[in-house]
Each structure stands twice: as C-alpha cells, then as structure tokens.
Design a protein around this motif. Sequence first.
Motif, mmCIF file in Angstrom:
data_model
loop_
_atom_site.group_PDB
_atom_site.id
_atom_site.type_symbol
_atom_site.label_atom_id
_atom_site.label_comp_id
_atom_site.label_asym_id
_atom_site.label_seq_id
_atom_site.Cartn_x
_atom_site.Cartn_y
_atom_site.Cartn_z
ATOM 1 N N MET A 54 -29.645 -7.914 41.390
ATOM 2 C CA MET A 54 -28.828 -8.075 40.167
ATOM 3 C C MET A 54 -27.682 -7.063 40.146
ATOM 4 S SD MET A 54 -31.507 -9.302 37.240
ATOM 5 C CE MET A 54 -33.023 -8.496 37.691
ATOM 6 N N GLN A 55 -27.937 -5.872 40.673
ATOM 7 C CA GLN A 55 -26.868 -4.855 40.768
ATOM 8 C C GLN A 55 -25.745 -5.380 41.667
ATOM 9 O OE1 GLN A 55 -28.421 -1.154 42.312
ATOM 10 N NE2 GLN A 55 -26.420 -0.170 42.317
ATOM 11 N N ALA A 56 -26.116 -6.018 42.783
ATOM 12 C CA ALA A 56 -25.108 -6.568 43.699
ATOM 13 C C ALA A 56 -24.316 -7.670 43.008
ATOM 14 C CB ALA A 56 -25.801 -7.120 44.951
ATOM 15 N N MET A 57 -24.996 -8.481 42.239
ATOM 16 C CA MET A 57 -24.304 -9.570 41.537
ATOM 17 C C MET A 57 -23.315 -8.991 40.516
ATOM 18 S SD MET A 57 -27.713 -11.923 41.285
ATOM 19 C CE MET A 57 -27.229 -12.936 39.926
ATOM 20 N N GLU A 58 -23.757 -7.948 39.814
ATOM 21 C CA GLU A 58 -22.865 -7.315 38.819
ATOM 22 C C GLU A 58 -21.631 -6.719 39.489
ATOM 23 O OE1 GLU A 58 -25.597 -5.998 35.068
ATOM 24 O OE2 GLU A 58 -25.975 -4.918 36.918
ATOM 25 N N SER A 59 -21.804 -6.257 40.746
ATOM 26 C CA SER A 59 -20.693 -5.591 41.422
ATOM 27 C C SER A 59 -19.522 -6.548 41.699
ATOM 28 C CB SER A 59 -21.172 -4.949 42.740
ATOM 29 O OG SER A 59 -21.343 -5.956 43.731
ATOM 30 N N ILE A 60 -19.773 -7.857 41.657
ATOM 31 C CA ILE A 60 -18.670 -8.805 41.880
ATOM 32 C C ILE A 60 -18.267 -9.530 40.593
ATOM 33 C CG2 ILE A 60 -19.044 -9.149 44.359
ATOM 34 C CD1 ILE A 60 -20.530 -11.807 43.612
ATOM 35 N N GLY A 61 -18.761 -9.031 39.464
ATOM 36 C CA GLY A 61 -18.291 -9.574 38.177
ATOM 37 C C GLY A 61 -19.256 -10.521 37.494
ATOM 38 N N VAL A 62 -20.449 -10.722 38.069
ATOM 39 C CA VAL A 62 -21.441 -11.576 37.397
ATOM 40 C C VAL A 62 -21.993 -10.805 36.191
ATOM 41 C CG1 VAL A 62 -23.669 -12.760 37.677
ATOM 42 C CG2 VAL A 62 -22.069 -12.634 39.612
ATOM 43 N N VAL A 63 -22.084 -11.485 35.042
ATOM 44 C CA VAL A 63 -22.656 -10.831 33.868
ATOM 45 C C VAL A 63 -24.166 -11.095 33.862
ATOM 46 C CG1 VAL A 63 -22.651 -10.711 31.345
ATOM 47 C CG2 VAL A 63 -20.504 -11.131 32.604
ATOM 48 N N VAL A 64 -24.929 -10.006 33.954
ATOM 49 C CA VAL A 64 -26.395 -10.111 33.967
ATOM 50 C C VAL A 64 -26.905 -9.487 32.672
ATOM 51 C CG1 VAL A 64 -28.512 -9.431 35.168
ATOM 52 C CG2 VAL A 64 -26.448 -9.912 36.495
ATOM 53 N N ASN A 65 -27.460 -10.322 31.828
ATOM 54 C CA ASN A 65 -27.886 -9.867 30.514
ATOM 55 C C ASN A 65 -29.410 -9.940 30.448
ATOM 56 O OD1 ASN A 65 -28.180 -9.407 27.836
ATOM 57 N ND2 ASN A 65 -26.930 -11.145 27.146
ATOM 58 N N GLU A 85 -20.774 -5.258 49.071
ATOM 59 C CA GLU A 85 -20.854 -4.082 49.951
ATOM 60 C C GLU A 85 -21.530 -2.914 49.246
ATOM 61 O OE1 GLU A 85 -16.899 -3.107 51.102
ATOM 62 O OE2 GLU A 85 -16.135 -3.301 49.077
ATOM 63 N N GLY A 86 -21.763 -1.851 49.990
ATOM 64 C CA GLY A 86 -22.421 -0.675 49.425
ATOM 65 C C GLY A 86 -23.739 -0.454 50.131
ATOM 66 N N ASP A 87 -24.084 0.847 50.287
ATOM 67 C CA ASP A 87 -25.301 1.171 51.033
ATOM 68 C C ASP A 87 -26.556 0.626 50.355
ATOM 69 O OD1 ASP A 87 -24.192 2.275 53.183
ATOM 70 O OD2 ASP A 87 -24.380 4.366 52.511
ATOM 71 N N TYR A 88 -26.545 0.603 49.016
ATOM 72 C CA TYR A 88 -27.762 0.204 48.289
ATOM 73 C C TYR A 88 -28.203 -1.209 48.676
ATOM 74 C CZ TYR A 88 -24.889 -2.748 45.300
ATOM 75 O OH TYR A 88 -24.049 -3.737 44.855
#
Length: 430
Positions: A54-65, A85-88
């Motif tokens: 979910m963090q990865a999805m948020e990083s591209i603009g997805v709204v996770v509520n 992208e990102g190490d995580y």
Amino acid sequence: MEQYAIKGGNPLVGEVEISGAKNAALAILAAAIMTDETVLIENVPDVRDTNVMMQAMESIGVVVNRIDRHTVKINASQVHDLVIEGDYIKKIRASYYLLGSLLGKYSKAEVVLPGGCNIGLRPIDQHIKGFRALGADVGIGYGRISAEAVKLKGNHIYMDVVTVGATMNVMMAAVMAEGTTVIENAAKEPHVVDLANFLNSMGANIKGAGTDVIRIKGVSRLHGTEYGIIPDQIEAGTFMFAAAVTKGDVTVKNVIPKHLESISAKLLEIGCEIEESDDAVRVVAAKPLGHTHVKTLPYPGFPTDMQPQITVALGLSAGTSIVTESIFENRFKYVDELTCMGANIKVESNTAIIDGVSKYTGAHITAPDLRAGAALVIAALAADGISTVDDIKYIQRGYEDFHLKLQHLGAQIDLVTTDREMQKFRLKVG
Ligand code: UD1
C-alpha cells in the motif's frame, strides 16, 4: 532488536481466527489500481508485506484510505507516476504485481526488481514471456524491470512451469488487452481464483481460474467494487501444525476447509484427529505423532509454504520420514537451527531425511525466512525450556499478531526488545 521469547511445553488449546490471505491480498491490492473508481477491500491482513504494497501504491498517487484495521478503500484516479522505486519495495517479492496491473491499465510500468524470501533462485522469466506475448517490450537494467506496449493484444501463453506469480501477473495485464488471452498450465492456487473473482467483480471476463487453462476476454474498462479476501490457507495450516506439534486441540476459524485438504490429509496420516465444519477445522493431537513422506507440489498438492512446518512435526514423530521440496531449491536452511534444538535431519539436495526424536530443547535461533521462521516458533513451543527467536521481521511479513494469537491458545510467548524484558519473561515463566 525484536525477538520472540518462548517457553515450550504447553499444549495449544482453543480457537484462533485466521486472517485474510496475504498472497491473495498482495495481488488484489495491486489490481485495485486498474480502475479510476473507488474499490473497497475487506479482510486485508495487517502484515508488513501488505503495508509495504500500500505504501508503494501511495507513492504513485493512489489514495489508500484505511476504514479499519482490515478494510481499505482505494482510489487510483490520481496516479501521477508509473515508476515504483525505493529500497523498501525490494523487501517484497509481490512488488512485481504492480508491473502487471500498471501495464494492464496504462500500457507502461517500471518496478525495481523484486526481493522477498531468500528461498531459492526465483526467476521471473515466465512473467516476462507472458508480457511479451501480449505485445509489451520488456527490459531489465539498473536493478529495474520495465514494460511498455502501444496496445496490449490477447494471445495464447503456455507457462513452462506452474507459477502463481506469473499466472496472476499475466492475468492482470491481459484483462483490458484487445481480444482473448489463454493461459495454459496456469497455477490453480486459491489466491489465483480469488484474484480472478476480484477482477470479474470489477467487470473483467475471466473464466477457468482454478483449472489449468484460464481464458480472459479483454474488456474496455473496469469499474469499482466491494470485495472480501479469502482466508489465509498457510496461516491456518501453520496453526494446525502448531496444534499437532504441541499435542494440543486447536480449532482454526474463518477458513475454507477445502483449501486445507492436503494439510488435513497429512495430519490425519500422522495420527491427528480432524473435524471439519463449514468454516472451521479442529485438530486434536491426542496420540504420539507417526511418520510419513511428503513432496511439495503446486495446488492442490502439499504447499511448499507448509514444508518447514511439517518438517518440524515429523522431527518429533516416531520413525523415519522423507520430505521432498519440488518448488524451491533452497528451502531447508532452517534445518541447521532445528538441529540446534535436537532434531535429527539430514538434507541431501532437495530432500530431508528425518529420524524422529522424542523432544526438542530450547535454543537461541534465527528465523531465516517467513515460513521457516514460523515453523521454528512452533518447534520452540514444543521444546523443553526457553528459546529465543531472532529476525522475527520475516515472520511479521506474513503473520498478523502471531504471538498474540499463540498466547490466546495458551502459549508462553512474548515479544521482547530488551534484556530487561527478557529477564521479566524468564521470571514470569519460572
Ligand atoms: C508464490 C507465493 C509464495 C509461494 C509460491 C509457491 C506470493 C507473494 N508468494 O510465490 O509464498 O511459496 O507462490 O506456491 O504469492 N518460476 C520460474 N519462472 C518464473 C516464475 C516462477 O521458473 O517466471 C519458478 C520458481 O522458481 C519456482 C516455481 O516456478 O520454482 C513456482 O514459483 P511461483 O509459483 O511463481 O512463486 P511466487 O509467485 O514467487
């Protein structure tokens, strides 16, 4: 550093609620971005892997509520980037599902190459073959994989190996492709069916999921939906083996017994009693465990993700057992740790030859990966004396509230972070 402190010897008794399936959730979360409308997903397990996804999805603009601990609303109408992208994100292998879903929706995606459990080589050639068959250009370089197409077109794809990941990834990429896609030699795991059901509830046209031929007729768009994820077959199986190993009596609740058939069959074979109802399975281990042989296979065979747990049980069974791992080539690393606890196991290539011992003894052990970590915890619950398990971050990737659920069944297990907490645990358990 977080550790589990465990005093073995208590039979596990009682009921345990099984969470949503991690491996289904990871694909379904990724697939939820394939519509601009809002999607509500229930029964999402609160584990590290789903949270990273979910963090990865948020990083591209997805709204996770997050509506509550297990329910999320997802809206992907504001996606502003097609690069993950990102190490995580390297920590989870399932990051590659975002390649299939972004490619399927936007015809373009780039994702850092996946990590995940260190249990073997884990190539992704079948994912790449599938994307290419649909007309995408796929490239690997600088630690990333990228895919791009002018317009994806349905095709006939034969999977050279039965692979859960590639089956699900290609399914996502094909859902809005022009024409029909046929995936042959597809994986039949319950989470493959769950993803297909989820996509169909968004307006996709997928038939045959759960068999080895999946047919996908491309549709022009997907819409919002509300969907509940299936229970976790492997979490349920882990608690079933925990009951067997500790000579307990445990009912796993909120499960689909059909998904647990290969696990129940092996428990019966080694002398446990099994009672099934509509959505629960009870395991009673009243007699000493007997030996058996087992080979891991794609579903409906015995799951590779249950291989360490059954090995732990067979290590305490009368006689000689043989466990053959046929899915991943490097999945016996935990045997060294189990040997420190008194097990008598010889590993030759992809086979473990197990001479049962009468007891394990407590030791300081390290979780080498997710499922082996859980299996070692079970071994410690059956062992004489106190054990500590390090690197529990692996276990937390896939088991929600593992130690709390075990405590509820009567296990003496605590999560400790300091020497002082460890001392307190020792005083408490005597
Ligand atoms: C998934 C599960 C994992 C489980 C495994 C097998 C997730 C996030 N993980 O992993 O818990 O252990 O299924 O049930 O759902 N292979 C190839 N080429 C490929 C892809 C796979 O050769 O392109 C091989 C693998 O090396 C392995 C076999 O196929 O030997 C099965 O792998 P696969 O089913 O794809 O496993 P994952 O999807 O990675």
